[in-house]
Design a protein around this motif. Structure first.
Motif, short mmCIF file in Angstrom:
data_model
loop_
_atom_site.label_atom_id
_atom_site.label_comp_id
_atom_site.label_asym_id
_atom_site.label_seq_id
_atom_site.Cartn_x
_atom_site.Cartn_y
_atom_site.Cartn_z
N LYS A 195 0.82 -1.21 0.00
CA LYS A 195 0.00 0.00 0.00
C LYS A 195 0.86 1.26 0.00
CE LYS A 195 -3.28 0.56 3.00
NZ LYS A 195 -4.39 1.18 2.23
N GLY A 196 2.16 1.08 0.22
CA GLY A 196 3.06 2.22 0.28
C GLY A 196 3.21 2.80 1.68
N ASP A 197 2.61 2.15 2.67
CA ASP A 197 2.67 2.65 4.05
C ASP A 197 3.80 1.94 4.79
OD1 ASP A 197 2.17 3.81 6.46
OD2 ASP A 197 0.13 3.02 6.71
N VAL A 198 5.02 2.24 4.38
CA VAL A 198 6.19 1.56 4.97
C VAL A 198 6.43 2.03 6.39
CG1 VAL A 198 8.58 0.87 4.54
CG2 VAL A 198 7.14 1.50 2.62
N LYS A 199 6.06 3.27 6.68
CA LYS A 199 6.25 3.79 8.04
C LYS A 199 5.46 2.97 9.05
CE LYS A 199 5.91 7.97 10.85
NZ LYS A 199 5.54 9.41 10.89
N THR A 200 4.19 2.69 8.74
CA THR A 200 3.38 1.87 9.65
C THR A 200 3.94 0.46 9.74
OG1 THR A 200 1.38 3.14 9.15
CG2 THR A 200 1.06 0.95 10.09
N ALA A 201 4.42 -0.06 8.62
CA ALA A 201 5.03 -1.40 8.62
C ALA A 201 6.24 -1.43 9.54
CB ALA A 201 5.44 -1.79 7.20
N SER A 202 7.02 -0.35 9.53
CA SER A 202 8.19 -0.27 10.42
C SER A 202 7.76 -0.27 11.88
CB SER A 202 8.98 1.01 10.10
OG SER A 202 10.11 1.11 10.93
N ASN A 203 6.67 0.41 12.18
CA ASN A 203 6.14 0.42 13.55
C ASN A 203 5.68 -0.97 13.97
OD1 ASN A 203 6.59 3.18 13.73
ND2 ASN A 203 4.52 3.72 13.08
N VAL A 204 5.05 -1.69 13.04
CA VAL A 204 4.59 -3.05 13.33
C VAL A 204 5.79 -3.94 13.65
CG1 VAL A 204 3.55 -5.14 12.32
CG2 VAL A 204 2.48 -2.89 11.95
N LEU A 205 6.87 -3.78 12.87
CA LEU A 205 8.08 -4.58 13.10
C LEU A 205 8.63 -4.32 14.50
CD1 LEU A 205 10.15 -6.51 11.72
CD2 LEU A 205 11.48 -4.47 11.18
N GLU A 206 8.63 -3.07 14.92
CA GLU A 206 9.14 -2.73 16.25
C GLU A 206 8.25 -3.30 17.35
OE1 GLU A 206 9.67 1.46 16.54
OE2 GLU A 206 11.11 1.58 14.88
N GLU A 207 6.94 -3.33 17.11
CA GLU A 207 6.01 -3.81 18.12
C GLU A 207 6.01 -5.33 18.25
OE1 GLU A 207 3.99 -2.18 20.29
OE2 GLU A 207 5.02 -0.34 19.69
N MET A 208 6.46 -6.02 17.23
CA MET A 208 6.42 -7.49 17.25
C MET A 208 7.16 -8.05 18.46
SD MET A 208 6.84 -8.43 13.19
CE MET A 208 6.94 -10.22 13.41
N GLY A 209 8.36 -7.56 18.69
CA GLY A 209 9.14 -8.05 19.82
C GLY A 209 8.48 -7.81 21.15
N LYS A 210 7.81 -6.66 21.27
CA LYS A 210 7.13 -6.32 22.52
C LYS A 210 5.97 -7.27 22.79
CE LYS A 210 8.27 -1.41 21.99
NZ LYS A 210 7.71 -0.04 21.83
N LYS A 211 5.40 -7.84 21.73
CA LYS A 211 4.28 -8.77 21.88
C LYS A 211 4.75 -10.22 21.97
CE LYS A 211 2.01 -7.35 18.21
NZ LYS A 211 0.91 -7.18 17.22
N GLY A 212 6.05 -10.42 21.99
CA GLY A 212 6.59 -11.77 22.09
C GLY A 212 6.64 -12.51 20.77
N VAL A 213 6.53 -11.78 19.67
CA VAL A 213 6.63 -12.38 18.33
C VAL A 213 7.96 -11.95 17.73
CG1 VAL A 213 5.58 -12.57 16.04
CG2 VAL A 213 4.13 -12.28 18.05
N LYS A 214 8.86 -12.89 17.55
CA LYS A 214 10.20 -12.56 17.06
C LYS A 214 10.21 -12.41 15.54
CE LYS A 214 15.01 -14.10 17.24
NZ LYS A 214 15.93 -15.18 17.69
N PRO A 215 10.56 -11.23 15.03
CA PRO A 215 10.64 -11.06 13.57
C PRO A 215 11.69 -11.99 12.97
CG PRO A 215 10.73 -8.93 14.71
CD PRO A 215 10.91 -10.00 15.75
N ASP A 216 11.43 -12.49 11.78
CA ASP A 216 12.41 -13.33 11.09
C ASP A 216 12.95 -12.61 9.86
OD1 ASP A 216 10.34 -13.50 9.25
OD2 ASP A 216 9.85 -15.58 9.68
#
Length: 412
Positions: A195-216
């Motif tokens: 969608k071109g919303d890379v900024k929100t995607a970056s925020n999601v990546l940062e939040e993953m660890g806080k929720k106990g989901v390790k980014p791969d």
């Protein structure tokens, strides 16, 4: 032609007979005996392959549904749905798939229903995929898991329903009782980036660890690709550094392809070629995108000889199974032929065009015509005629008349 059609119909009739009688007395889920005659599943696939009438394809498929363990033959489901989808008959896709969702003989497993979500997705029917997802608890008698959530999100992504990916992901924890895992998060990241919303995607990546989901590596590659398309050099380098400095992440072919694309974008295709060799030395197998990007980069820079060198290097790289080298696709052939023609390298362009035609790959007519015109201007009449003859042999279907018209306009 009439004889061939008649033969196919006779084959279909024989198949119907095979499907109706030999196994009609076998108990459900038992294996057909070895002496039962021709393999009905192979016969069905052959008949579907030969049949062009979508209604007949649906009939053939339905006539075999009673066979023991028919539901386990995934390739048959996928093949039939693919042909019906290409015929633009979603009604027939629904007709052949929906009975299995209520058939008591069908497996009562989430995995089986996830397959149907995927089949509906491949047929361009995301609403039916969602309806199947909604029925899962009633069919299997227990709650859905992240496995089915990721299947639905993937169906929405595949059909470019990006807003539904985001909406469904956000309602999953509270409304659906599902905690999204890394795969579901990765699909969300892809939807946001597309969608071109890379900024929100970056925020999601940062939040993953806080929720106990390790980014791969897929998570990071998605952001890397997103920033590449956005042209955000600083964030691209930041994500790349995170990948390279994170001991838990192993760069893969997608990571390297993003880096190769970056170098080619800034006219540093030689550096991209060097990175290709680094990639190979690390045991990471490049794919067509790896080579195609560098070839396109060199042609854009006007260094066609280097593009040809990379093309020849492709022949030495084996596929994963080690049985054969990578085979160029039509895009790579066309890039090279056009680039060589622009440099007046007609002999090399002719050789690559002949290789393309030998593999029964027909380049766009305008590219072939340009090559033929240049060969004629260079007094290479026999070579031009040879290209025309090969094109005449491999051109099929609706393109035949168009080629005949073009051929008639040539000065041969």
């Amino acid at each position: 032609m009439a004889a061939a059609v008649a033969a196919i119909r006779r084959s279909s009739a024989r198949l119907s007979s095979i499907l109706r009688f030999p196994f009609s007395t076998i108990a459900p889920h038992s294996e057909p005996p070895a002496s039962a005659g021709p393999n009905p599943f192979s016969a069905l696939r052959s008949a579907i392959h030969s049949e062009s009438d979508p209604n007949r394809i649906a009939e053939l498929f339905q006539s075999s549904a009673h066979l023991p363990r028919f539901h386990a033959h995934r390739d048959l489901f996928g093949f039939a749905v693919q042909k019906l989808a290409r015929a633009r008959r979603p009604d027939l896709v629904e007709r052949v798939l929906s009975p299995f969702l209520s058939d008591p003989r069908s497996p009562k497993s989430e995995g089986f229903l996830v397959r149907f979500i995927s089949l509906y997705s491949s047929a361009g029917m995301p609403d039916q995929a969602a309806a199947t997802f909604d029925r899962i608890p009633d069919i299997i008698g227990r709650p859905r898991s992240d496995k089915s959530l990721s299947a639905l999100l993937s169906a929405y992504l595949h059909n470019r329903r990006f807003d539904l990916v985001i909406k469904t992901f956000n309602r999953a924890p509270k409304e659906l009782g599902i905690s999204p895992g890394v795969i579901s998060h990765n699909i969300l990241l892809q939807a946001l980036c597309r969608k071109g919303d890379v900024k929100t995607a970056s925020n999601v990546l940062e939040e993953m660890g806080k929720k106990g989901v390790k980014p791969d590596i897929v998570s990071y590659n998605t952001l890397l690709s997103g920033y590449l398309k956005k042209g955000d050099d600083d964030r691209f380098e930041a994500i790349l550094n995170e990948i390279l400095n994170n001991k838990g992440l192993e760069p893969n072919v997608v990571t390297y392809n993003c880096r190769i694309s970056k170098f080619c974008q800034i006219s540093e295709s030689r550096t991209a070629e060097e990175l290709l060799e680094v990639m190979i030395s690390k045991g990471i197998q490049p794919n067509l995108m790896s080579f195609g990007t560098i070839i396109r980069g060199f042609i854009k820079e006007g260094i066609v000889s280097a593009a040809v060198r990379v093309f020849k290097r492709m022949r030495t790289v084996k596929r994963k199974n080690g049985s054969e080298s990578l085979s160029p696709n039509v895009e790579i052939y066309v890039l090279l032929i056009r680039g060589l023609i622009e440099q007046n390298e007609f002999c090399e362009a002719l050789a690559i065009c002949k290789e393309c035609l030998t593999k029964k790959i027909a380049p766009p007519f305008e590219v072939v015509k340009e090559l033929i015109d240049d060969l004629l201007r260079d007094s290479k009449v026999d070579e031009a005629r040879d290209v025309v003859a090969k094109m005449r042999t491999i051109t099929k279907g609706d393109a035949v008349d168009a080629w005949k018209k073009l051929e008639g306009a040539l000065s041969l």
